[in-house]
Design an enzyme around this catalytic site. Structure first.
Site, PDB file in Angstrom:
ATOM      1  N   GLY A 296       0.796  -1.223   0.000  1.00 41.78           N
ATOM      2  CA  GLY A 296       0.000   0.000   0.000  1.00 41.78           C
ATOM      3  C   GLY A 296       0.822   1.262   0.000  1.00 41.78           C
TER       4      GLY A 296
ATOM      5  N   LEU B 127      -4.238  -5.409  -4.752  1.00 45.35           N
ATOM      6  CA  LEU B 127      -3.203  -4.401  -4.548  1.00 45.35           C
ATOM      7  C   LEU B 127      -1.875  -5.012  -4.081  1.00 45.35           C
ATOM      8  CD1 LEU B 127      -2.402  -1.383  -4.406  1.00 45.35           C
ATOM      9  CD2 LEU B 127      -3.127  -1.432  -2.013  1.00 45.35           C
ATOM     10  N   ASP B 128      -0.840  -4.820  -4.885  1.00 43.35           N
ATOM     11  CA  ASP B 128       0.518  -5.254  -4.530  1.00 43.35           C
ATOM     12  C   ASP B 128       0.609  -6.747  -4.266  1.00 43.35           C
ATOM     13  OD1 ASP B 128       1.239  -2.592  -4.747  1.00 43.35           O
ATOM     14  OD2 ASP B 128       1.018  -2.198  -2.617  1.00 43.35           O
ATOM     15  N   GLU B 129      -0.333  -7.508  -4.852  1.00 46.52           N
ATOM     16  CA  GLU B 129      -0.346  -8.949  -4.593  1.00 46.52           C
ATOM     17  C   GLU B 129      -0.042  -9.769  -5.846  1.00 46.52           C
ATOM     18  OE1 GLU B 129      -0.526 -10.420  -1.783  1.00 46.52           O
ATOM     19  OE2 GLU B 129      -1.657  -9.208  -0.373  1.00 46.52           O
TER      20      GLU B 129
END
Lengths: 300, 300, 300, 300
Positions: C217, C243-245
């Protein structure tokens, strides 16, 4: 392997018999270094190594670590402590002046996996880490033989969730009996109670097998594998009552690839854990770590 | 890319207008830190960062670098310099007190390969490196456009073995004209004469494309490939009159494998050269490097 | 800086005119390599580089990447594709055979911070990264000059939460117009909609400024500073709708200390971001990355 | 520490009872992989891991290492060897097909400093290195206790320049008696004669305590200190009759500073030596190293 070569200890004690350390922490303001260095000069002490840090020059916390050589240190230590009191009061310092040869009484806690314990024993035995290694505590018998072969007391205290209180009571008795100043959790796989932790502030060093704050909690290698990370790490930190959230002392990583399954990550990780924990312990024993809230200042 | 954002410079000058540095070197003996810190306290200066090193506590050389905040520094600098003279004499110090905002006049020498130049320009432009970047000198025209687009003077001076003296005469004239204090050889592929080097002691920083002292001299990547090394490196050092033998400032390496032929080594190497040179330059500009015979003390 | 040296491209096209790649993925079972290598041998192709991976030899997924030299590759490519179809069907493969000189049409998205863009431009210009760099898209005008000076189209499309849909519609039009195959988010600070991401599976590479999964994040450097970590990192990954995964391609770290405040972490971080993103992009362009669920297999 | 946990060995033998390796080296030409993979498929073997390298696709040397699973490998190994002969002849290969569970008979030579020996013993004992650790040879008695406590024969053979021939004669007798296939010099401080080396081509692994080719020969840490390097390293290589010039297997480095005097360099160096040697040995035991003239191809 044989008990620590007396030569190492003798050589150390000879080389550093007049070596002292002053450590302090106070609100930052002009004049601190001037006062301390004047004090040392007045006691005929030569500054060998000096490290300082201010969390914020305008109203932050100031940290200082000085190593000095002082003729007849043993004879003067008590009078130096007395003489420093007014300075400490004036600046409202937390401070201590110690002799480098006054080794810290240390206990190692271990469970079944011996790699971190072995690294510490090896570093201690070869003179890389200077500690008064007083005892090893374990909830398993596996490591008894190697520990006792080095002449170090080994205490087996069964531990599990249900008997935590009793186990810790026995542990605390032993720590008290031996006058322990530092507890190293060398892959000790039991949770400590809040009381135990509170009784040993900034005196318990743990090795966590991940690059914190990634993979807090259990089974970090399995989760690193699931996530497909390209680096794995280990983190050494002081233990507080928030799981894996204590002040970080040291971290390191190693590169991995898609070829490396969980077993391989564990193998690679063991090597990182060993060196990260050994560095953190060495720095603590040399009074190189000052705690600043939930962070560490490391004068390495 | 545009000329250095005036905001960076303004912010820097605002933030550090009262920030000074004291640098000194003398024979080690008790009382140095006490004298210097008393002096600073007497001038109402607060020590922000302090680093010291003694090559040997018993009769070695002592090095000290202090950053301090001092109200109205610009107004006091001259009187501080006067006031420090007795201390300097007493301890037979080499010393200087400077303002952090007094940026060093810097010249970059480059040949055809632009990667190190570009890295420095980028670091300078983004405010990571604070220098008075006065001019770029080159024996080729290749880099003129990028340099001039940033508003930096670019001087083309042909150079070759046969015309070395004439070329250097022109270079020295320019260096004098601009009052240059630091020369960066950013992959400048000409040898400098002994006279040129002697005229700029510890003021010429070179980047050598190997992990010195391995592969001293020409064609290091070719020789690294022939030898089958598993790591390649780069070394930044002050230039002296012994080829690749000057005091080392910084080194780094990258892992390579049997897959990497000479072209690949060069590609990987460019990346190491860039970062190693940029770090060395940054430290020099911040007065973090003190030369100790053929070695450096780096207070990074 | 000047537009990409035609020499680089020419030399590349000359050197690799007969170089092809075969990439495939299927359920693991005996005989795959035998079938593929027999096929290549039958087409007079010599295997230059071969990498394979099986997620689990007993019933896992098998990944293969082969580079081969094949006389008159351009003339044969179509017939090779036809001839491979039965093998592909037989083993139920996802597969492709490509020419190395068929460069991928690439778009870079950037916001204000130019360091990642500049690194990619530099790597592209020096021939380290071979791509058909078709356009740069930005929600700011800052980078226009440098991009256009290299002869690359620059499109300014304002973007913000409220006008996301419209902005993306314009972006998608441009991507379609240019036939873009790879999107690089070089510190592009806007969130992409689910539709945009879904339309470009495993074709969007992002650089996240932390060592994922730590500090997922926003504001990772601020949070790293708060936590007091001793290493900071960057992560390049394919963008998915979590998100960011997305699948991690590459990560790296740099050591920091208590001295490094947020600004310093950002400065150090920029350097890691640059190199991590450049490596990930290079590997993608060379077809070295195969996606395996939420992980990557990287044949670097 | 106890003798190698039979569980490790048992688990290994169970897990890999049908795992084989094929290793080969020949002049590069099309069809090699096709022939080998067809052969394996014909024997019902599934390729698990495959690595190849060609020193030059046009007329270079081709190296291949394949790990495969093959039902009833033990029963088939002899017939596979027979069946492969025509392929080997056809391509004029050097080749071998081995069972992974057929562990290499290994001897460790050590002098006084035990750190490399201890690392190897630890890696072996914990199952990280799978070898038939047959004996330890030393010119000192220091390490006898730890070696024998693990159930490994320890032979003390005095060695010195004057009695080199006699010492080596006794060593060679023992190596022959035990059928030794790999000799590890774990900081064995005696020079080997040309005859001894020639009798064991690419079968002696040494650890040199510098980043070769820097500091070839004696006292590398002292010389690194004199030179003022910022990184120190260690190098593992096969022993040839040119001092420290044999094929390099693995290297690594650690960062040092002006603070680190010779003793500190040695301490840091020991840690690098341990891990570099352990990696090199692991790769050799897993047949991951192929020698290419004076270089190594390492399929790690």
């Amino acid at each position: 392997m044989q008990p620590i070569n007396k030569t190492h200890l003798k050589r150390f004690q000879g080389k550093y018999e007049n070596r002292g350390r002053i450590l302090l922490k106070c609100a930052d303001r002009p004049g601190i270094v001037a006062a301390v260095s004047k004090f040392l000069f007045g006691h005929n002490a030569n500054i060998i190594e000096s490290s300082q840090y201010s969390s914020d020059p305008e109203g932050g916390t100031f940290f200082l670590r000085i190593e000095f050589e002082c003729p007849d240190l043993a004879g003067k230590l008590s009078s130096m402590n007395t003489a420093f009191k007014p300075i400490g009061s004036d600046f409202q310092m937390e401070w201590k002046i110690v002799q480098v040869t006054d080794l810290k009484k240390t206990a190692i806690f271990v469970s079944k996996e011996p790699h971190c314990l072995l690294e510490l024993l090896w570093a201690w035995q070869s003179g890389d880490i200077m500690a008064d290694l007083s005892l090893v505590l374990s909830n398993h018998e596996d490591c008894r033989e190697i520990v006792e072969s080095l002449g170090i007391p080994f205490h087996y205290i069964p531990a599990a969730k249900e008997i935590r209180k009793e186990a810790e009571a026995r542990q605390l008795d032993l720590l008290k009996e031996y006058g322990i100043e530092l507890i190293i959790l060398a892959r000790y796989m039991q949770i400590l109670t809040e009381e135990f932790v509170a009784a040993n502030p900034n005196r318990i060093i743990n090795i966590h097998h991940s690059f914190l704050p990634a993979f807090i909690g259990a089974r970090p290698y399995e989760r690193a594998y699931q996530r497909g990370v390209k680096l794995i790490g280990a983190t050494s930190h002081y233990v507080t009552n928030e799981l894996d959230e204590g002040p970080i002392i040291e971290q390191d990583i190693e590169r991995v690839s898609h070829h490396d399954h969980v077993d391989e990550l564990k193998r690679i990780g063991r090597s990182i854990e060993r060196s990260v924990l050994a560095r953190a312990v060495k720095w603590h024993l040399e009074d190189r770590i000052l705690v600043d809230g939930n962070k560490t200042v490391v004068f390495s």
